[in-house]
Design an enzyme around this catalytic site. Structure first.
Site: not given
Ligand code: ADP
Ligand code: MG
Length: 488
Positions: A121, A226
């Protein structure tokens, strides 16, 4: 953002040396004066200018002559430094297809020497929230360390630390493998983001498991912030894995209850809409209490935060309280300034398929990596959340060839910029300018190179370094660099 790893094949030790020099210079300069890059890199015969030309061509640095002749890293340049460092560490050996694109990250497959596929990532903080950051310019002026490079590094560091701590405590998260600069390497999760799943065998069980996780996280002192269908992966056995941690906060955060309720609400809404689950069907959750309307859902106040916080483990992974505080400030900022993303146009588009590239550990002038063509990737999901940002250390492996000894030690840099005055950090928007500038700049770089060679022969400092950029402060630039080099 396009990550053309092919360019990595052709980059030499000197290229990485100069790229690292630009990164180091960015600790103190938003735009690093060319002379400073030259001095940090310490290449003979004006080599730095020749290398800069190559780095520019590959869009690894951006040239800026607004105030003085200088350079800054692009995200691509930062990507390459992180990738190279991790390859040198033996963490992985090749980069594969892009498997995901978030608002503020790009995710690729990478493979280790023995063929194990992992996920990489790359945090891109500021990609979408930079407008919000810009709008807070006055405020940010007093917080000079807030910038895309630094925030992306901090986000990766945070993500890595949280992933590791959560994994150690038995939470279903990817295995945290390593982290460098804005890049996190983790295990590849099998399955799909929940948002892509239209049908479930046991929606009630999945729903319960997910709510149970939110509660258990809070018991451990944390809120995801989130927690939604974009950040929950589910496999064919309906086993779930939670991803994406840069925005997590402690239950002691002043808005903890609001964040907790928002996470719960997201899950309720999604399961209601997608799987027709109503709240009545899902009572009796752990730590639930009635809201007076017959609905029952986990409540922040009734969660027993007895398991304590994970602060210790987080600090041990390198993410300290100080960094947590900085991140939380940014999250607050971002949340305030966040718009729903309607103008997030420029870079969140189709994921760009890339070829798999085997990357050499030790870089030599002879490109000898094997380029294997792989399936071009199906772009991943387009997540709608916003994230935050990451870590960096990087060792300049090549032995110094400089005559002035500025960079005698191997150098470690955090890539931390201290000033933030730029009006636009969007690399893609600069591409055209770069092309137009190209010819002229090449000429200029050749000239600078010749000057540097002449100066070296005459043992004089190039005139440009006396005029175009003045060292400030007590010490000379050389001694400053030496001090920095020692610190790193
Ligand atoms: P962002 O912070 O930008 O939202 P995420 O961490 O949520 O980034 O990742 C974006 C997408 O990339 C995810 O929705 C998922 O499809 C994919 N992804 C992320 N991490 C992994 C992983 N470890 N294994 C497989 N896919 C992943
Ligand atoms: Mg996400």
């Amino acid at each position: 953002m396009k990550l053309d790893v092919n360019a990595l094949r052709y980059l030499t030790k000197d290229d990485f040396r100069v790229l690292t020099a630009v990164e180091m210079g960015m600790r103190n300069h938003e735009i690093v004066p060319a002379e400073l890059v030259d001095r940090i890199a310490g290449l003979k015969h004006g080599g730095t200018y020749k290398v800069l030309r190559n780095l520019l061509k590959n869009k690894l640095v951006h040239h800026d002559a607004t105030k003085y002749d200088g350079y800054r890293l692009t995200y691509l340049g930062y990507d390459f430094l992180a990738i190279k460092t991790l390859v040198n560490r033996g963490v992985f050996a090749s980069v594969g297809r892009q498997i995901g694109v978030g608002k503020e990250s790009d995710i690729f497959e990478v493979a280790t020497e023995d063929g194990t596929v992992l996920a990489m990532k790359l945090h891109r903080l500021g990609r979408t929230s930079f407008r919000a950051v810009k709008s807070k310019r006055d405020y940010l002026r007093h917080r000079r360390s807030f910038n895309w490079l630094y925030l992306s590094r901090l986000a990766a560091l945070k993500e890595f630390a949280f992933m590791k701590a959560l994994g150690d405590h038995g939470f279903p998260v990817p295995t945290a493998v390593d982290c460098n600069r804005h890049c996190v390497i983790m295990s590849l999760v099998q399955g799909y983001p929940l948002v892509q799943v239209k049908e479930l065998q046991n929606p009630d069980d999945v729903f319960d498991t997910i709510l149970g996780l939110i509660v258990r996280l809070a018991e451990h002192g944390l809120i995801h912030c989130d927690f939604n269908e974009f950040n929950i992966m589910i496999d064919d056995d309906e086993k779930i894995t939670v991803i994406d941690f840069p925005q997590m906060v402690s239950v002691s955060h002043r808005n903890a209850q609001m964040f907790f309720d928002r996470d719960i609400e997201c899950i309720y809404k999604f399961f209601n809409k997608r799987f027709n689950l109503t709240s009545e069907e899902n009572e009796e959750q752990d730590g639930s209490e009635s809201d007076g309307e017959g609905n029952s859902r986990p409540s922040f106040l009734s969660v027993k935060k007895a398991a304590g916080s994970l602060d210790k483990e987080l600090a041990a992974s390198g993410f300290t309280r100080k960094e947590q505080v900085e991140m939380e400030k940014y999250i607050d900022e971002d949340a305030e300034g966040h718009d729903s993303g309607s103008d997030d146009d420029d870079e969140v588009g189709d994921a760009v398929p890339i070829d798999s590239l085997k990357i050499d550990r030790d870089h030599s002038d002879e490109p000898d990596c094997t380029l294997t063509s792989r399936d071009s990737g199906v772009p991943g999901t387009f997540s709608e959340e916003h994230g935050t940002s990451c870590s960096g250390e990087n060792r300049l492996e090549s032995s110094p060839s400089g005559s002035n000894g500025d960079a005698k030690e191997a150098l470690e840099s955090e890539g931390k910029m201290l000033s933030q005055e730029d009006e636009d950090n969007d690399d893609s928007s600069l591409d055209h300018d770069e092309e137009e500038e190209d010819a002229e700049l090449t000429k200029k770089l050749n000239k600078q190179r010749k000057k540097a060679i002449a100066a070296a022969h005459g043992r004089r400092r190039p005139a440009s370094s006396r005029n175009a950029y003045k060292d400030k402060g007590k010490g000379t630039m050389n001694s400053k660099i030496q001090r920095q080099a020692c610190k790193w």
